[in-house]
Write an enzyme that holds these catalytic residues in place. Structure first.
Site, short mmCIF file in Angstrom:
data_model
loop_
_atom_site.label_atom_id
_atom_site.label_comp_id
_atom_site.label_asym_id
_atom_site.label_seq_id
_atom_site.Cartn_x
_atom_site.Cartn_y
_atom_site.Cartn_z
N GLY A 131 2.03 2.50 11.06
CA GLY A 131 3.10 3.35 10.48
C GLY A 131 3.75 3.45 12.10
O GLY A 131 4.54 4.46 12.56
N ASN B 220 0.49 -1.18 -0.06
CA ASN B 220 0.22 0.47 -0.01
C ASN B 220 0.77 1.49 0.01
O ASN B 220 0.92 1.93 1.01
CB ASN B 220 -0.76 -0.14 0.76
N TRP B 221 1.04 1.68 -1.24
CA TRP B 221 2.12 3.58 -1.47
C TRP B 221 1.60 4.41 -0.57
O TRP B 221 2.39 5.00 0.04
CB TRP B 221 2.46 3.36 -2.95
N LYS B 222 0.26 4.54 -0.02
CA LYS B 222 0.11 5.28 0.45
C LYS B 222 -0.10 6.29 -0.76
O LYS B 222 0.44 6.52 -1.71
CB LYS B 222 0.07 5.63 1.22
N HIS C 180 -9.87 1.58 4.54
CA HIS C 180 -8.43 1.79 5.05
C HIS C 180 -8.52 2.87 6.56
O HIS C 180 -9.81 3.87 6.49
CB HIS C 180 -6.90 1.97 4.09
N SER D 104 2.91 -1.91 10.57
CA SER D 104 4.73 -2.40 10.50
C SER D 104 5.17 -3.77 10.66
O SER D 104 5.93 -4.06 11.19
CB SER D 104 4.69 -1.21 12.20
N GLU E 23 -7.01 5.09 7.41
CA GLU E 23 -6.80 5.98 7.55
C GLU E 23 -7.89 6.89 6.46
O GLU E 23 -7.95 8.04 6.29
CB GLU E 23 -5.37 6.22 5.73
N GLY F 83 2.78 -1.20 4.18
CA GLY F 83 2.16 0.46 3.86
C GLY F 83 4.28 0.51 3.78
O GLY F 83 4.47 0.19 3.28
N GLY F 84 5.05 1.29 4.80
CA GLY F 84 6.15 2.23 4.66
C GLY F 84 7.58 0.70 4.11
O GLY F 84 8.02 1.03 3.60
N GLU G 119 -5.60 -4.38 10.70
CA GLU G 119 -4.99 -3.70 10.41
C GLU G 119 -4.78 -2.73 11.66
O GLU G 119 -5.76 -2.33 11.92
CB GLU G 119 -4.67 -2.16 9.21
#
Ligand code: PGA
Length: 252
Positions: A174, A9-11, A96, A214, A98, A235-236, A168
């Protein structure tokens, strides 16, 4: 048998050029060393058409990170599920935390998005998970079940086959704080049981449930070794090809 999946998930990261470079690197690495799982990258909208075309004959599938809750029309700035599908993307990430938090996406809105995504032939990676306060109050099971009931448990058994769940915990996204493998397994097993109650044991057994928050190459092997954890939503660590490949390798 349910699919093992590692999804990135590149966001809101990467310009078009940077995204193309990352997708190219990933494609090349995975052409040399075939993954033991399905690999998906969730890019911003503007990358979808270019990267889907680039990855057409590769093992990597492409996902959007959102779609509109309306089919078409006067909704300035929105991107419909049909538009996402027309790029060649196969998946869309919905629900998600966010999006729920910063863009006020309610269970009802998400239900509309899920319906439109499926109607347009997309598969859905549907995210659920509790906040830190909810975890501290031991409400994680109730929260996850309510999120499933609110947006995806109305689907038909046939539609359900196109749903992947991503658990999640918001407190792990993150933050560098991962749920322990045991904590994650406990709730994944609970989620599978909820699916079984609605769709039956066989459908539950065929549902992929990913862990996100994470997740990285160092903790992925322990998480993925659990019976109810079928991969990760990353993500990251999906923003650099070697990091992401390290997680894919957890399935080796
Ligand atoms: P993270 O994000 O891996 O950076 O914690 C996961 C996600 O939000 O999907």
């Amino acid at each position: 048998m349910r699919k093992k999946i590692v999804a990135g998930n590149w966001k809101m990261n990467k310009t078009l050029q940077e995204g193309v470079a990352l997708a190219t690197e990933l494609k090349d690495i995975l052409a040399v060393e075939k993954p033991n799982c399905e690999v998906i990258i969730g890019t911003p909208f503007i990358h979808l058409a270019t990267i889907s075309e680039m990855l057409k004959d590769s093992v990597v599938a492409v996902s959007a990170q959102n779609c509109a809750n309306k089919a078409s029309g006067a909704y300035t700035g929105e991107v419909s599920a049909a538009m996402v599908k027309s790029t060649g993307a196969e998946y869309v990430i919905l629900g998600h935390s966010e999006r729920r938090e910063y863009y006020n996406e309610t269970p009802e809105i998400l239900k509309e998005k899920v319906d439109l995504a499926l109607e347009n032939g997309l598969k859905v990676i549907f995210c659920i998970g509790e906040s830190l306060a909810q975890r501290e109050a031991n409400e994680q099971e109730a929260v996850c079940k309510a999120e499933l009931m609110g947006s995806v448990f109305h689907l038909s058994p046939e539609q359900w086959k196109n749903i992947v769940i991503a658990y999640e915990p918001i407190w792990a996204i993150g933050t560098g704080k991962t749920a322990t493998a045991d904590q994650a397994e406990e709730i994944h097993a609970f989620i599978r049981q909820c699916v079984a109650e609605v769709y039956g044991a066989e459908a539950a057994d065929n549902t992929s449930i990913l862990y996100g928050g994470s997740c990285k190459a160092s903790n992925a092997p322990e998480l993925f070794a659990k019976p109810d954890i079928d991969g990760g939503l990353i993500g990251g660590a999906s923003l650099k090809a070697p990091d992401f490949k390290g997680i894919i390798d957890a399935w080796k």
